[in-house]
Design a protein around this motif. Structure first.
Motif, mmCIF file in Angstrom:
data_model
loop_
_atom_site.group_PDB
_atom_site.id
_atom_site.type_symbol
_atom_site.label_atom_id
_atom_site.label_comp_id
_atom_site.label_asym_id
_atom_site.label_seq_id
_atom_site.Cartn_x
_atom_site.Cartn_y
_atom_site.Cartn_z
ATOM 1 N N LYS A 165 62.744 12.402 21.546
ATOM 2 C CA LYS A 165 61.425 13.000 21.798
ATOM 3 C C LYS A 165 60.328 11.940 21.837
ATOM 4 C CE LYS A 165 62.387 17.694 20.484
ATOM 5 N NZ LYS A 165 62.101 18.863 19.662
ATOM 6 N N ASP A 206 70.724 16.111 24.988
ATOM 7 C CA ASP A 206 70.690 16.380 23.549
ATOM 8 C C ASP A 206 71.827 17.347 23.213
ATOM 9 O OD1 ASP A 206 70.099 16.775 20.917
ATOM 10 O OD2 ASP A 206 68.045 17.461 21.223
ATOM 11 N N PHE A 246 68.278 19.868 27.274
ATOM 12 C CA PHE A 246 68.040 20.182 25.867
ATOM 13 C C PHE A 246 69.268 20.844 25.237
ATOM 14 C CE2 PHE A 246 63.771 19.708 27.497
ATOM 15 C CZ PHE A 246 63.106 19.095 26.455
ATOM 16 N N ALA A 250 67.092 25.261 26.942
ATOM 17 C CA ALA A 250 65.631 25.431 27.094
ATOM 18 C C ALA A 250 65.261 25.947 28.480
ATOM 19 C CB ALA A 250 64.886 24.130 26.769
ATOM 20 N N LEU A 251 66.108 26.859 28.996
ATOM 21 C CA LEU A 251 65.750 27.481 30.284
ATOM 22 C C LEU A 251 64.607 28.465 30.044
ATOM 23 C CD1 LEU A 251 69.328 28.210 31.680
ATOM 24 C CD2 LEU A 251 67.770 26.408 32.409
ATOM 25 N N PHE A 252 63.757 28.632 31.050
ATOM 26 C CA PHE A 252 62.624 29.553 30.896
ATOM 27 C C PHE A 252 63.133 30.991 31.032
ATOM 28 C CE2 PHE A 252 60.748 25.675 32.943
ATOM 29 C CZ PHE A 252 60.264 25.150 31.753
ATOM 30 N N ASP A 253 63.010 31.744 29.923
ATOM 31 C CA ASP A 253 63.557 33.110 29.867
ATOM 32 C C ASP A 253 62.980 34.028 30.929
ATOM 33 O OD1 ASP A 253 64.892 32.434 27.540
ATOM 34 O OD2 ASP A 253 63.145 32.909 26.299
ATOM 35 N N SER A 254 61.696 33.811 31.248
ATOM 36 C CA SER A 254 61.017 34.755 32.139
ATOM 37 C C SER A 254 61.303 34.475 33.614
ATOM 38 C CB SER A 254 59.507 34.686 31.892
ATOM 39 O OG SER A 254 59.062 33.362 32.074
ATOM 40 N N MET A 255 62.088 33.424 33.881
ATOM 41 C CA MET A 255 62.371 33.080 35.287
ATOM 42 C C MET A 255 63.864 33.178 35.562
ATOM 43 S SD MET A 255 60.242 29.627 35.691
ATOM 44 C CE MET A 255 58.660 29.487 34.917
ATOM 45 N N LEU A 268 60.431 10.359 25.191
ATOM 46 C CA LEU A 268 59.884 11.278 26.203
ATOM 47 C C LEU A 268 58.394 11.550 26.004
ATOM 48 C CD1 LEU A 268 62.824 13.819 26.309
ATOM 49 C CD2 LEU A 268 62.039 12.427 28.221
ATOM 50 N N PHE A 306 61.614 24.590 39.252
ATOM 51 C CA PHE A 306 60.341 24.482 38.535
ATOM 52 C C PHE A 306 59.718 23.080 38.601
ATOM 53 C CE2 PHE A 306 57.415 24.210 35.036
ATOM 54 C CZ PHE A 306 56.775 25.433 35.070
ATOM 55 N N GLY A 307 60.516 22.067 38.251
ATOM 56 C CA GLY A 307 59.993 20.689 38.233
ATOM 57 C C GLY A 307 59.581 20.224 39.625
ATOM 58 N N ARG A 363 68.819 21.706 36.646
ATOM 59 C CA ARG A 363 67.362 21.517 36.568
ATOM 60 C C ARG A 363 67.031 20.066 36.233
ATOM 61 N NH1 ARG A 363 63.959 24.846 32.150
ATOM 62 N NH2 ARG A 363 64.910 23.305 30.772
ATOM 63 N N VAL A 386 65.947 15.985 31.518
ATOM 64 C CA VAL A 386 66.344 16.271 30.130
ATOM 65 C C VAL A 386 67.218 17.515 30.079
ATOM 66 C CG1 VAL A 386 65.534 16.598 27.768
ATOM 67 C CG2 VAL A 386 64.088 15.379 29.391
ATOM 68 N N LEU A 391 57.060 13.175 23.579
ATOM 69 C CA LEU A 391 56.796 14.482 22.955
ATOM 70 C C LEU A 391 56.360 14.325 21.505
ATOM 71 C CD1 LEU A 391 59.891 16.430 24.349
ATOM 72 C CD2 LEU A 391 57.552 16.507 25.186
#
Lengths: 254, 258
Positions: free
Chosen positions: B48, B166, B87, B91-96, B51, B104-105, B154, B85, B53
């Motif tokens: 992190k 990770d 994860f 860490a996929l976006f649940d709403s998509m 990156l 996305f990127g 992704r 990355v 973060l």
């Protein structure tokens, strides 16, 4: 020892205010610089504006009806029934409309904002946003803030219309008021400031709901329990701030 | 030798606890570096930090020769676009849905037109062994292995220079783990991408690594190749690789790390 404890609580309070202010500044700085995420803004506008209409409408209708009945109980003792339409109108537009709309939206959307952003935080989705070169404040917070600040006043306005209509229905069809007189008494007492001041309050409350909802979500940690705690904090702090600011704004505006 | 990542004397103190204490490492172009170590020893914090973060307390991190401390926010975003990355939980976006996650990127980070991004996403999904038929499926409807593959698609969608993994095989069955490890090798060796991975999976470690670093209590205590990991006399490495309960790693030392 007691004084030290009070001092610690006071400092923690100041730190929290500072953190919320920094959060807001970061959001605004990220939000005003292009590119703009129009799709996200539209999505949040639909969530906040359109999907809140049923709950806001129902709350307004029942409040207007109950308010008229309660006023009748008191006013009829002094044969002041003619004042009921104007009192109901003023109570709804200046006070009940913005406060009840804000509290209903806090329960529906403030909680959902915190839960959504909090879950994204604990499942590393916010980190993923950053690694995909997307500013999370710009993508997640700014659209919600913009939609809340602009659409809460509209919801308050709709609340005013439905609330006054609720009062009219009870007044005319249950208490046997003359329809034309009721309408005349309502609108003759109404000024544009009654409506605008309520909408202004709505805008301030929308800002509070969104800021506290998103900020609490960003603070979430320790899994599902942490998200639950953050959601409670968000709803409680938003509700208290709404009532506090309502009192302050009422002093300033009237 | 050209290095894509250079970390020098990195120290991180969080909440009064020393998480990383003087870590240095270098990753050459096209090299796959794997970090191993006990849970809670600072491996994810190291990634992190690289990156951007987490802000380190001291030390320097260079990506492609540029010190992260000298980068503006915009330059940092450009640097991040050169990194992919994967994860731990995907860490996929649940709403998509899947396709929106993969694009996305490209759409929001690179500003590519949606149609063009969709074409790239379909290619990347196929390259990780997924059918484009799952494009409209949401992450919650996918198995753990499929979620990892989508997350990998992704991560490579932007054709990065460096990929971070990770614990890419955590929570997966042995066969799916092997498949994911093979995909990682294909992505790194096949596309010439440098990689920095964290893993506890010794089988995957041997498959994906060129160089291995062992962290203990926030310090790098050993570094070597995957051939050296089995021949070293370092008691920490020997215990870690064997998964033995007796050795220099004890529950006491583990507890002290935090």
């Amino acid at each position: 020892m007691f004084l030290v404890k009070i001092g610690e609580i006071f400092i923690a309070f100041l730190v929290s205010i500072g953190n919320v202010a920094v959060f807001f500044v970061k959001t605004m700085l990220a939000g005003i610089i292009p590119p703009y995420y129009y799709k996200q803004i539209a999505r949040q506008a639909v969530q906040i504006g359109y999907f809140s209409l049923p709950i806001v409408g129902l709350t307004a209708l029942f409040t207007g009806m109950a308010m008229t009945l309660q006023c009748y109980t008191g006013f009829s003792e002094f044969t002041a029934e003619t004042a009921i339409p104007s009192v109901v109108m003023i109570a709804i537009t200046r006070e009940l409309g913005p406060v009840l709309t804000a509290l209903m939206v806090t329960g529906r959307l403030g909680a959902s904002m915190t839960a959504e952003i909090g879950t994204m935080k604990v499942t590393e989705q916010i980190d993923a946003l950053k690694t995909l070169a997307v500013n999370s404040y710009k993508y997640l917070v700014f659209p919600r803030l913009l939609a809340s600040v602009t659409l809460l006043p509209l919801l308050v306005f709709i609340n005013d219309i439905v609330g006054i209509l609720g009062g009219y229905l009870v007044g005319v069809y249950y208490l046997d008021f003359n329809s034309a007189n009721y309408v005349h008494n309502t609108f003759s007492a109404m000024t544009s400031w009654d409506i605008l001041s309520g909408m202004l309050k709505g805008s301030v409350f929308g800002f509070i709901i969104c800021l506290m909802g998103c900020y609490s979500g960003y603070l979430s940690k320790e899994g599902a329990e942490g998200v639950g705690r953050a959601t409670i904090n968000s709803v409680v702090s938003s509700s208290i701030l709404i009532l506090l600011l309502d009192c302050i704004l009422t002093f300033i505006l009237f | 030798m050209e290095f894509v990542i250079e970390v020098e004397d990195l120290r991180v103190i969080l909440g009064g606890a020393v998480i990383l204490n003087g870590i240095s490492l270098r990753i050459a172009k096209g090299e796959s570096y794997v970090i191993i170590g006990e849970s809670g020893t600072g491996k994810s914090v190291l990634v992190k930090c690289i990156l951007g973060l987490i802000k380190p307390t001291s030390g320097t991190i260079k990506i492609n020769g540029r010190d992260l401390n000298d980068l503006t926010q915009k330059e940092m975003l450009v640097t991040l676009l050169r990194c992919g990355v994967l994860f731990q939980g995907g860490a996929l976006f649940d709403s998509m849905n899947v396709i929106d996650n993969v694009t996305f990127g490209l759409v929001y980070g690179y500003g590519k037109p949606v149609k063009e991004a969709y074409k790239v996403a379909v290619e990347k999904l196929e390259s990780v062994g997924l059918s484009p038929k799952i494009a409209k499926v949401f992450p919650a409807e996918l198995s753990g292995g499929m979620r990892k593959r989508v997350a990998l698609a992704r991560a490579i969608a932007t054709n990065p220079d460096i990929i971070f993994f990770d614990e890419p095989t955590s929570g997966l069955d042995p066969i799916t783990s092997a498949v994911i490890s093979e995909l990682i090798v294909q992505c790194t060796k096949g596309m010439g991408i440098s990689a920095l991975s964290i893993t506890h999976d010794m089988k995957s470690l041997r498959h994906i690594s060129d160089v291995i670093g062992l962290l203990h209590q926030g310090k790098k205590i050993w570094e070597g190749t995957k051939e050296e990991i089995d021949s070293t006399d370092n008691p920490y490495v020997r215990q870690f690789v064997a998964g033995a309960t007796v050795g220099p790693f004890t529950h006491a030392t583990h507890a002290k790390t935090r």
